[in-house]
Enzyme design. Sequence first.
Site, PDB file in Angstrom:
ATOM      1  N   GLU A   1       0.832  -1.207   0.000  1.00  0.00           N
ATOM      2  CA  GLU A   1       0.000   0.000   0.000  1.00  0.00           C
ATOM      3  C   GLU A   1       0.865   1.256   0.000  1.00  0.00           C
ATOM      4  OE1 GLU A   1      -3.707  -1.378   2.777  1.00  0.00           O
ATOM      5  OE2 GLU A   1      -1.773  -1.139   3.703  1.00  0.00           O
TER       6      GLU A   1
ATOM      7  N   ASP B   1     -12.660  -6.372   0.395  1.00  0.00           N
ATOM      8  CA  ASP B   1     -13.441  -7.619   0.473  1.00  0.00           C
ATOM      9  C   ASP B   1     -14.666  -7.344   1.328  1.00  0.00           C
ATOM     10  OD1 ASP B   1     -12.832  -8.609   3.458  1.00  0.00           O
ATOM     11  OD2 ASP B   1     -11.007  -7.729   2.645  1.00  0.00           O
TER      12      ASP B   1
HETATM   13  N1  ADE Z   1      -8.687  -5.687   6.213  1.00  0.00           N
HETATM   14  C1  ADE Z   1      -9.145  -5.935   4.962  1.00  0.00           C
HETATM   15  N2  ADE Z   1     -10.087  -6.888   4.958  1.00  0.00           N
HETATM   16  C2  ADE Z   1     -10.244  -7.261   6.250  1.00  0.00           C
HETATM   17  C3  ADE Z   1     -11.064  -8.216   6.888  1.00  0.00           C
HETATM   18  N3  ADE Z   1     -11.886  -8.969   6.197  1.00  0.00           N
HETATM   19  N4  ADE Z   1     -10.942  -8.347   8.239  1.00  0.00           N
HETATM   20  C4  ADE Z   1     -10.087  -7.565   8.934  1.00  0.00           C
HETATM   21  N5  ADE Z   1      -9.283  -6.662   8.371  1.00  0.00           N
HETATM   22  C5  ADE Z   1      -9.361  -6.501   7.042  1.00  0.00           C
END
Ligand code: ADE
Length: 251
Positions: free
Chosen positions: A15, A215
């Site tokens: 990132e 996600d």
């Molecule tokens: N960062 C990005 N996706 C995540 C997730 N599903 N759980 C915790 N931190 C995250």
Amino acid sequence: MSSTPIAILSALAQEQHGLIDLLQSPAKCVHAGRDFWQGQLHGQPVVLALSKIGKVAAATTTTALIEKFDVGRIVFTGVAGGLGEGVQTGDVVVASDFMQHDLDASPLFARYEVPLYGQTRFANNPQLTALLFSAAGSALAALRAGNPYPRAKVHQGLVATGDRFVSGSSESAALRLALSGSGHDVLAIEMEGAAVAQVCHDYGVPFAAVRTISDRADDSAHVDFPAFVERVASRYARAIIEELLRLLSIK
Ligand code: ADE
């Protein structure tokens, strides 16, 4: 222009790559097992650092930025899992405040309350957050043509932090239910923000944070995550931070 540097924190090296490439007069300093990159971005003194992953690591990096590098403001850019309805992969969430979804010292203190602070949520700096929201909107508009998520939206609201990568539909549904049942409508979850917010609160340092949704914290979260960070989130981070620094330089 403020002479104290502004810190740009990211959780992962992928990132941060796009940001290090932009840095003018870069100088690397190693402290507490971390690389801190000092230099200028758009004429502003900055320090780029990795929080590493999880609340403890993020608190250490934040404390070092304040104590050793004397930063006057901290901005976090990273990724998060979407939890709120309508918060989709490719969207951006600007955090208005943070809480810890895995903190529970009940029955001594209310569930989610940070013991001895008398509060559950830590609010981000409203002025810096408003500028970051505006920067995110402009950056998404500028990136739209090549963006695999051309309908991406910018949201602003509560983000919850915990020392878990949530990658299951039933776990994320249970988390959403428990949090909303306690009056916390969370847009996104991640693993560092509330720790940075609490350290900034302790030191009185203005903080703002932006997270690209990588996600939906569901059964495919871990599959989507690495490719997304590499291909999408790093481009978003660079465009948003460039625009933020441009806005700060004309203020
Ligand atoms: N960062 C990005 N996706 C995540 C997730 N599903 N759980 C915790 N931190 C995250």
